[in-house]
Design a protein around this motif. Structure first.
Motif, PDB file in Angstrom:
ATOM      1  N   VAL A  56     -10.585  -1.073   0.012  1.00 13.98           N
ATOM      2  CA  VAL A  56     -10.839  -2.512  -0.046  1.00 13.98           C
ATOM      3  C   VAL A  56     -12.093  -2.888   0.738  1.00 13.98           C
ATOM      4  O   VAL A  56     -12.464  -2.226   1.712  1.00 13.98           O
ATOM      5  N   THR A  57     -12.748  -3.968   0.292  1.00 15.73           N
ATOM      6  CA  THR A  57     -14.011  -4.405   0.915  1.00 15.73           C
ATOM      7  C   THR A  57     -14.051  -5.929   1.040  1.00 15.73           C
ATOM      8  O   THR A  57     -15.003  -6.579   0.617  1.00 15.73           O
ATOM      9  N   GLY A  58     -13.015  -6.516   1.607  1.00 18.82           N
ATOM     10  CA  GLY A  58     -12.992  -7.974   1.766  1.00 18.82           C
ATOM     11  C   GLY A  58     -13.642  -8.429   3.053  1.00 18.82           C
ATOM     12  O   GLY A  58     -14.343  -7.676   3.719  1.00 18.82           O
ATOM     13  N   GLY A  59     -13.374  -9.677   3.388  1.00 21.02           N
ATOM     14  CA  GLY A  59     -13.855 -10.254   4.640  1.00 21.02           C
ATOM     15  C   GLY A  59     -15.295 -10.701   4.571  1.00 21.02           C
ATOM     16  O   GLY A  59     -15.943 -10.588   3.559  1.00 21.02           O
ATOM     17  N   PHE A  92      -6.876   1.266  -7.154  1.00 24.87           N
ATOM     18  CA  PHE A  92      -8.096   0.535  -6.811  1.00 24.87           C
ATOM     19  C   PHE A  92      -8.902   1.316  -5.781  1.00 24.87           C
ATOM     20  O   PHE A  92      -8.368   2.215  -5.117  1.00 24.87           O
ATOM     21  N   VAL A 147     -15.327 -16.402   3.642  1.00 26.13           N
ATOM     22  CA  VAL A 147     -14.011 -16.357   4.301  1.00 26.13           C
ATOM     23  C   VAL A 147     -14.015 -17.258   5.528  1.00 26.13           C
ATOM     24  O   VAL A 147     -15.039 -17.381   6.221  1.00 26.13           O
ATOM     25  N   PHE A 157       0.836  -1.192   0.000  1.00 26.07           N
ATOM     26  CA  PHE A 157       0.000   0.000   0.000  1.00 26.07           C
ATOM     27  C   PHE A 157       0.877   1.251   0.000  1.00 26.07           C
ATOM     28  O   PHE A 157       1.910   1.283   0.676  1.00 26.07           O
ATOM     29  N   HIS A 214      -9.752 -17.236   1.924  1.00 28.62           N
ATOM     30  CA  HIS A 214     -10.691 -16.232   1.403  1.00 28.62           C
ATOM     31  C   HIS A 214     -11.071 -16.628  -0.007  1.00 28.62           C
ATOM     32  O   HIS A 214     -10.207 -16.870  -0.842  1.00 28.62           O
ATOM     33  N   ALA A 255      -3.201  -1.169   6.520  1.00 29.59           N
ATOM     34  CA  ALA A 255      -3.006  -0.058   5.580  1.00 29.59           C
ATOM     35  C   ALA A 255      -3.491   1.243   6.187  1.00 29.59           C
ATOM     36  O   ALA A 255      -4.417   1.253   6.955  1.00 29.59           O
ATOM     37  N   LEU A 304      -8.873  -8.213   8.014  1.00 30.10           N
ATOM     38  CA  LEU A 304      -9.134  -8.649   6.625  1.00 30.10           C
ATOM     39  C   LEU A 304     -10.104  -7.708   5.924  1.00 30.10           C
ATOM     40  O   LEU A 304     -10.029  -7.495   4.719  1.00 30.10           O
ATOM     41  N   LYS A 305     -11.042  -7.146   6.708  1.00 34.19           N
ATOM     42  CA  LYS A 305     -12.048  -6.250   6.125  1.00 34.19           C
ATOM     43  C   LYS A 305     -11.432  -4.972   5.576  1.00 34.19           C
ATOM     44  O   LYS A 305     -11.989  -4.361   4.667  1.00 34.19           O
ATOM     45  N   THR A 306     -10.337  -4.541   6.160  1.00 32.36           N
ATOM     46  CA  THR A 306      -9.829  -3.208   5.811  1.00 32.36           C
ATOM     47  C   THR A 306      -8.424  -3.213   5.226  1.00 32.36           C
ATOM     48  O   THR A 306      -8.019  -2.231   4.611  1.00 32.36           O
ATOM     49  N   GLY A 307      -7.674  -4.291   5.399  1.00 36.35           N
ATOM     50  CA  GLY A 307      -6.264  -4.251   5.043  1.00 36.35           C
ATOM     51  C   GLY A 307      -5.814  -5.229   3.977  1.00 36.35           C
ATOM     52  O   GLY A 307      -4.637  -5.239   3.620  1.00 36.35           O
ATOM     53  N   ALA A 308      -6.722  -6.046   3.466  1.00 33.26           N
ATOM     54  CA  ALA A 308      -6.327  -6.985   2.414  1.00 33.26           C
ATOM     55  C   ALA A 308      -7.037  -6.591   1.119  1.00 33.26           C
ATOM     56  O   ALA A 308      -8.230  -6.276   1.140  1.00 33.26           O
ATOM     57  N   PRO A 309      -6.315  -6.580  -0.007  1.00 35.70           N
ATOM     58  CA  PRO A 309      -6.934  -6.123  -1.246  1.00 35.70           C
ATOM     59  C   PRO A 309      -7.924  -7.124  -1.850  1.00 35.70           C
ATOM     60  O   PRO A 309      -7.567  -8.003  -2.622  1.00 35.70           O
ATOM     61  N   PHE A 310      -9.175  -6.962  -1.421  1.00 36.03           N
ATOM     62  CA  PHE A 310     -10.329  -7.645  -2.018  1.00 36.03           C
ATOM     63  C   PHE A 310     -11.362  -6.573  -2.321  1.00 36.03           C
ATOM     64  O   PHE A 310     -11.461  -5.569  -1.593  1.00 36.03           O
ATOM     65  N   ILE A 362     -10.187 -11.172  11.430  1.00 34.86           N
ATOM     66  CA  ILE A 362     -11.310 -10.853  10.537  1.00 34.86           C
ATOM     67  C   ILE A 362     -11.511  -9.344  10.459  1.00 34.86           C
ATOM     68  O   ILE A 362     -11.824  -8.810   9.392  1.00 34.86           O
TER      69      ILE A 362
END
Lengths: 83, 168
Positions: free
Chosen positions: A80-83, A77, B105, A61, B93, B168, B128-134, B125
């Protein structure tokens, strides 16, 4: 320099990735975003939302003031919106 | 391959299992893998995130940044292992098209004691919501145009409470 786009940035630019050779005055992420925005109307539309775009340099990042160099892999991008 | 530098009688370093995949995962098999062949595990905490049928949702479509995503997850898993005395850790994931009810996930953390397992699972978890690029895109059943899920301030706050230096 290889530039990658993800999510709506990719959709608006219309490319998943491209190889670019920015001029020497482009030295950081903010400068690269401004320069990319001049490449096509699609780029302009995508980078008009610049405040909502995040970046990575060489898969880390990066902030707007972080440097970019020839040979870097730079990605743009949304948040991010994972999880 | 270098051999891990372990002291006889001490726990071997934890090697987190990290996977990004389209295929479903098997919670029972992954939990069993964390306890197989060892007698020092007192508990395994799990979190399974599931695609939820909000607002006429037909499917979530997830994409990631191959390479960076795996590295980002590995880094935070290593941080979890440094903060809590874990005996094992698994993060899987999924990406691709996931209709409501599909698991997205899996986070598993194993430890000798429950507090470490439960706290580190919540840490992972949240991060993962805020710091992994998905990125998640929503498709709707009624023909409405698809839309990208926006990042939530609540998620940033949840991650920030751990004060994760690697986030991040």
């Amino acid at each position: 320099m290889r530039v990658l786009y993800f999510a709506w940035v990719r959709q608006r630019v219309g490319l998943a990735e491209e190889e670019v050779a920015p001029p020497p005055e482009v030295t950081d992420i903010a400068g690269l975003m401004a320069w990319l925005g001049t490449r096509s109307p699609s780029h302009a539309e995508a980078f008009a939302q610049g405040k909502q775009i995040r970046a990575a340099v060489n898969q880390e990042f990066a902030a707007p003031g972080d440097p970019v160099r020839t040979g870097d892999e730079v990605a743009f991008f949304p948040p991010v919106t994972g999880g | 391959m270098p051999v891990a530098d372990t002291i006889p009688g001490q726990d071997a370093p934890v090697a987190p299992t990290i996977r990004v995949q389209e295929a479903p995962f098997d919670l029972a098999a992954e939990a069993a893998a964390l306890t197989a062949g060892r007698a020092d595990v007192g508990g395994v905490a799990s979190f399974v995130g599931i695609s939820r049928a909000d607002d006429g949702l037909a499917a979530l479509v997830l994409e990631h940044y191959p390479g960076m995503t795996e590295r980002a997850i590995a880094r935070i898993a290593e941080e979890a292992c440094a903060r809590w005395p874990l005996t094992g850790c698994t993060v899987i994931h999924r990406v691709g098209r996931l209709p409501p009810g599909e698991p997205i996930v899996l986070v598993l953390t194993a430890s000798s004691h429950r507090a470490a397992a439960l706290e580190s699972c919540a840490f992972l978890i949240d991060w993962l919501k805020t710091g992994a690029p998905f990125w998640k895109r929503e498709e709707f059943a009624d023909g409405r145009p698809e839309r990208w899920v926006e990042a939530k301030a609540d998620d940033d706050a949840a991650a920030a409470r751990w004060n994760a230096g690697a986030a991040a």
